[in-house]
Design an enzyme around this catalytic site. Structure first.
Site, PDB file in Angstrom:
ATOM      1  N   ASP A 101       0.812  -1.219   0.000  1.00 18.34           N
ATOM      2  CA  ASP A 101       0.000   0.000   0.000  1.00 18.34           C
ATOM      3  C   ASP A 101       0.847   1.272   0.000  1.00 18.34           C
ATOM      4  O   ASP A 101       0.583   2.194  -0.768  1.00 18.34           O
ATOM      5  CB  ASP A 101      -0.927   0.022   1.225  1.00 18.34           C
ATOM      6  CG  ASP A 101      -2.086  -0.948   1.064  1.00 18.34           C
ATOM      7  OD1 ASP A 101      -2.443  -1.246  -0.090  1.00 18.34           O
ATOM      8  OD2 ASP A 101      -2.623  -1.401   2.085  1.00 18.34           O
TER       9      ASP A 101
ATOM     10  N   ARG B  93       3.366   4.284  17.043  1.00 13.24           N
ATOM     11  CA  ARG B  93       2.834   5.352  16.174  1.00 13.24           C
ATOM     12  C   ARG B  93       3.343   6.730  16.583  1.00 13.24           C
ATOM     13  O   ARG B  93       3.739   7.517  15.723  1.00 13.24           O
ATOM     14  CB  ARG B  93       1.300   5.304  16.107  1.00 13.24           C
ATOM     15  CG  ARG B  93       0.716   3.972  15.613  1.00 13.24           C
ATOM     16  CD  ARG B  93       1.475   3.325  14.492  1.00 13.24           C
ATOM     17  NE  ARG B  93       0.880   2.084  14.021  1.00 13.24           N
ATOM     18  CZ  ARG B  93       1.487   1.234  13.212  1.00 13.24           C
ATOM     19  NH1 ARG B  93       2.707   1.454  12.777  1.00 13.24           N
ATOM     20  NH2 ARG B  93       0.883   0.135  12.830  1.00 13.24           N
TER      21      ARG B  93
ATOM     22  N   ASP C  59      -4.857   2.999  14.264  1.00 14.76           N
ATOM     23  CA  ASP C  59      -3.614   3.659  13.868  1.00 14.76           C
ATOM     24  C   ASP C  59      -3.840   4.973  13.134  1.00 14.76           C
ATOM     25  O   ASP C  59      -3.067   5.914  13.293  1.00 14.76           O
ATOM     26  CB  ASP C  59      -2.752   2.704  13.040  1.00 14.76           C
ATOM     27  CG  ASP C  59      -2.174   1.586  13.895  1.00 14.76           C
ATOM     28  OD1 ASP C  59      -1.889   1.858  15.077  1.00 14.76           O
ATOM     29  OD2 ASP C  59      -2.026   0.466  13.408  1.00 14.76           O
TER      30      ASP C  59
ATOM     31  N   SER D  89      -2.427  -9.782   8.814  1.00 18.64           N
ATOM     32  CA  SER D  89      -1.817  -8.458   8.880  1.00 18.64           C
ATOM     33  C   SER D  89      -0.961  -8.428  10.141  1.00 18.64           C
ATOM     34  O   SER D  89      -1.442  -8.733  11.232  1.00 18.64           O
ATOM     35  CB  SER D  89      -2.921  -7.406   8.925  1.00 18.64           C
ATOM     36  OG  SER D  89      -2.376  -6.199   9.358  1.00 18.64           O
TER      37      SER D  89
HETATM   38  N1  ATP Z   1       8.255   1.287  10.278  1.00 24.17           N
HETATM   39  C1  ATP Z   1       7.450   2.207   9.769  1.00 24.17           C
HETATM   40  N2  ATP Z   1       7.937   3.401   9.372  1.00 24.17           N
HETATM   41  C2  ATP Z   1       7.119   4.349   8.861  1.00 24.17           C
HETATM   42  N3  ATP Z   1       5.790   4.189   8.719  1.00 24.17           N
HETATM   43  C3  ATP Z   1       5.260   3.021   9.093  1.00 24.17           C
HETATM   44  C4  ATP Z   1       6.049   1.964   9.631  1.00 24.17           C
HETATM   45  N4  ATP Z   1       5.236   0.918   9.908  1.00 24.17           N
HETATM   46  C5  ATP Z   1       4.003   1.305   9.588  1.00 24.17           C
HETATM   47  N5  ATP Z   1       3.988   2.558   9.084  1.00 24.17           N
HETATM   48  C6  ATP Z   1       2.809   3.338   8.663  1.00 24.17           C
HETATM   49  O1  ATP Z   1       1.683   2.844   9.372  1.00 24.17           O
HETATM   50  C7  ATP Z   1       0.684   2.404   8.474  1.00 24.17           C
HETATM   51  C8  ATP Z   1      -0.098   1.251   9.063  1.00 24.17           C
HETATM   52  O2  ATP Z   1       0.774   0.193   9.325  1.00 24.17           O
HETATM   53  P1  ATP Z   1       0.288  -1.292   9.118  1.00 24.17           P
HETATM   54  O3  ATP Z   1       1.259  -2.161   9.802  1.00 24.17           O
HETATM   55  O4  ATP Z   1      -1.153  -1.377   9.471  1.00 24.17           O
HETATM   56  O5  ATP Z   1       0.371  -1.379   7.530  1.00 24.17           O
HETATM   57  P2  ATP Z   1       1.301  -2.151   6.547  1.00 24.17           P
HETATM   58  O6  ATP Z   1       0.486  -3.266   6.053  1.00 24.17           O
HETATM   59  O7  ATP Z   1       2.628  -2.409   7.145  1.00 24.17           O
HETATM   60  O8  ATP Z   1       1.570  -1.074   5.439  1.00 24.17           O
HETATM   61  P3  ATP Z   1       1.426  -1.027   3.895  1.00 24.17           P
HETATM   62  O9  ATP Z   1       0.327  -0.026   3.874  1.00 24.17           O
HETATM   63  O10 ATP Z   1       2.701  -0.457   3.386  1.00 24.17           O
HETATM   64  O11 ATP Z   1       1.060  -2.358   3.357  1.00 24.17           O
HETATM   65  C9  ATP Z   1       1.471   2.068   7.194  1.00 24.17           C
HETATM   66  O12 ATP Z   1       0.623   2.114   6.070  1.00 24.17           O
HETATM   67  C10 ATP Z   1       2.505   3.163   7.188  1.00 24.17           C
HETATM   68  O13 ATP Z   1       1.963   4.394   6.704  1.00 24.17           O
HETATM   69  N1  CIR Z   2      -1.635  -5.867  12.563  1.00 23.38           N
HETATM   70  C1  CIR Z   2      -1.721  -4.545  12.748  1.00 23.38           C
HETATM   71  O1  CIR Z   2      -1.527  -3.747  11.828  1.00 23.38           O
HETATM   72  N2  CIR Z   2      -2.031  -4.163  13.938  1.00 23.38           N
HETATM   73  C2  CIR Z   2      -2.049  -2.817  14.397  1.00 23.38           C
HETATM   74  C3  CIR Z   2      -2.958  -2.663  15.599  1.00 23.38           C
HETATM   75  C4  CIR Z   2      -2.589  -3.497  16.796  1.00 23.38           C
HETATM   76  C5  CIR Z   2      -3.474  -3.220  18.015  1.00 23.38           C
HETATM   77  N3  CIR Z   2      -4.792  -3.751  17.853  1.00 23.38           N
HETATM   78  C6  CIR Z   2      -3.528  -1.741  18.323  1.00 23.38           C
HETATM   79  O2  CIR Z   2      -4.540  -1.096  18.008  1.00 23.38           O
HETATM   80  O3  CIR Z   2      -2.572  -1.207  18.861  1.00 23.38           O
HETATM   81  N1  ASP Z   3      -3.053  -0.699  11.331  1.00 24.48           N
HETATM   82  C1  ASP Z   3      -4.370  -1.210  11.059  1.00 24.48           C
HETATM   83  C2  ASP Z   3      -5.100  -1.641  12.293  1.00 24.48           C
HETATM   84  C3  ASP Z   3      -5.282  -0.616  13.412  1.00 24.48           C
HETATM   85  O1  ASP Z   3      -5.083   0.570  13.240  1.00 24.48           O
HETATM   86  O2  ASP Z   3      -5.732  -1.032  14.515  1.00 24.48           O
HETATM   87  C4  ASP Z   3      -5.184  -0.247  10.209  1.00 24.48           C
HETATM   88  O3  ASP Z   3      -4.667   0.733   9.741  1.00 24.48           O
HETATM   89  O4  ASP Z   3      -6.350  -0.446  10.000  1.00 24.48           O
END
Ligand code: ATP
Ligand code: CIR
Ligand code: ASP
Length: 398
Positions: A14, A95, A124, A175
């Protein structure tokens, strides 16, 4: 000069698609920011290169591992923070540190907007946007996955059309979000809350049911900070890493729960946080020994509120800051050692010692050396029960 957007870049599908998409839709230049929180996995240089290959004008990789451990995980440890009494706030802690790096990068690169890849159903999105609002209120926010209803199929089609260097065959059945404080797994077959997690879900922990010898260790704390393990000096980051390894090997810190998200949804989450759970278990016990009773009781209420604020995206908020000051103040006597036995998925305290201990052997003992004056207890108990007695006399007499 074109406007600039700073994107929170995880290197996944994404956010890789988001780079080109934001550039095409808005005409802005995209600066990708990937933050290292000890999540392991892909090399961050590879992630950085991918961002540039996907069209970012700049790609920044920030090593925030020590910062995350010392300024985010440590306050959570001192707060014994467990949302809904169980979840050690793995993603919720990460975050705000990402937000801080986004705000700094936006300033440095002259960006007017930040972007993230969160959906509209999670916590998030709230943590990113409320955090940015608190640190850099003039920045605008774009959330393409949420606001333009991206699906995985749409993102793959977009990536294919533009020949982006992303391996779309690498699809995890879940995820996952992970960092040094722990690992969160959701979606896929776990969405049926009757389905038990399978071993494949876990990666920080071994199966606790498998037979193996127990591990025993001693954690030393200085004013609420873990400073040594088995007498070896450690940084906070090293303490977490070492306990992830040793407690993880014993299957400590697995968690399967349905939790209340801020957006109102109940969601099924599987967590593993071996280091966090071992540290919190030891820290809590040292507080049991060193905190005066009323302070300890009040702190437990503060801890719960602190965890809720952090879960709810209010890391950078006045109440959270005020509770931080309270918690910091409580740590001045939390110095000493705790012995833990790690085995069968559990971290069990088997010993504690401290120069700051309020445990008085002579007051507690039933044996030789007893200094507790039991004659004082009789009057104390009578006065303590007096209000209930007076009320009972009135009510039972009717
Ligand atoms: N290590 C990181 N550094 C910077 N931004 C991050 C990092 N990890 C997550 N994010 C941000 O937080 C959002 C939500 O994280 P989450 O783990 O839900 O998604 P993801 O599946 O890792 O991301 P992607 O959208 O790239 O598939 C990401 O889309 C990105 O914008
Ligand atoms: N797998 C994920 O992307 N999880 C992010 C959210 C984890 C947890 N439920 C939280 O809200 O902090
Ligand atoms: N990181 C996931 C889950 C969460 O925020 O709890 C989302 O963006 O939906």
């Amino acid at each position: 000069m074109s406007e600039r957007v700073v994107l929170a870049y995880s290197g996944g599908l994404d956010t890789s698609v988001a780079i080109g998409w934001i550039a095409e839709e808005t005409g802005a230049e995209v600066v990708a920011v990937a933050v290292d929180l000890g999540q392991g996995g892909e090399d961050l240089d590879t992630i950085r290169k991918r961002a540039l290959d996907c069209g970012a004008v700049e790609a920044v990789v920030a090593d925030a591992r020590d910062e995350f451990a010392e300024q985010y995980c440590l306050p959570a440890l001192q707060a014994n923070a467990l949302y809904m009494d169980r979840y050690p706030l793995v993603s919720a802690l990460s975050r705000p540190v990402i937000v801080k790096h986004l705000a700094e990068a936006a300033k440095y690169h002259g960006a007017t907007t930040v972007a993230h890849g969160c959906t509209g159903k999670g916590n998030d999105q709230v943590r990113f946007e409320v955090g940015i609002g608190a640190l850099a209120p003039d920045l605008k926010v774009i959330a393409p996955v949420r606001d333009y209803a991206w699906t995985r199929e749409k993102a793959i089609a977009w990536a294919d059309d533009r020949h982006l260097p992303i391996d779309v065959t690498k699809k995890s059945p879940y995820s996952v979000d992970q960092n040094v404080w722990g690992r969160a797994v959701e979606t896929g077959f776990l969405e049926d809350i009757w389905n038990a997690p399978i071993e494949d879900v876990y990666s920080y922990t071994q199966n606790p049911a498998e037979p193996r010898d127990a591990d025993e260790l001693v954690i030393t704390f200085d004013k609420g900070v873990p400073v040594a393990i088995d007498g070896e000096t450690v940084t906070v980051l090293q303490a977490i890493q070492e306990l992830n390894r040793r407690a993880g090997a014993q299957g400590v810190g697995r968690l399967d729960m349905v939790e209340d998200r801020l957006v109102g949804i109940k969601s099924r989450e599987v967590y593993e946080a071996p280091g966090a759970i071992a540290l919190i278990t030891a820290h809590q016990e040292l507080e049991n020994v060193t905190l005066e009773r009323d302070l300890a009781r009040f702190k437990r209420q503060v801890e719960q509120r602190w965890g809720e604020l952090v879960y709810d995206g209010l890391w950078f908020s006045p109440l959270k800051y005020a509770l931080d000051s309270f918690i910091e103040n409580t740590q001045q006597h939390v110095t000493g050692e705790v012995r833990l036995v790690l085995h069968g998925g559990r971290a069990v305290v088997t010993g504690r010692r401290s120069e700051e201990s309020l445990y008085d052997f002579n007051l507690a003992t039933y044996d030789e050396g007893d200094t507790f004056d039991q004659s004082l207890a009789k009057g104390f108990v009578q006065l303590w029960g007096l209000p209930s007695k007076i009320a009972a006399k009135r009510d039972l007499g009717r």
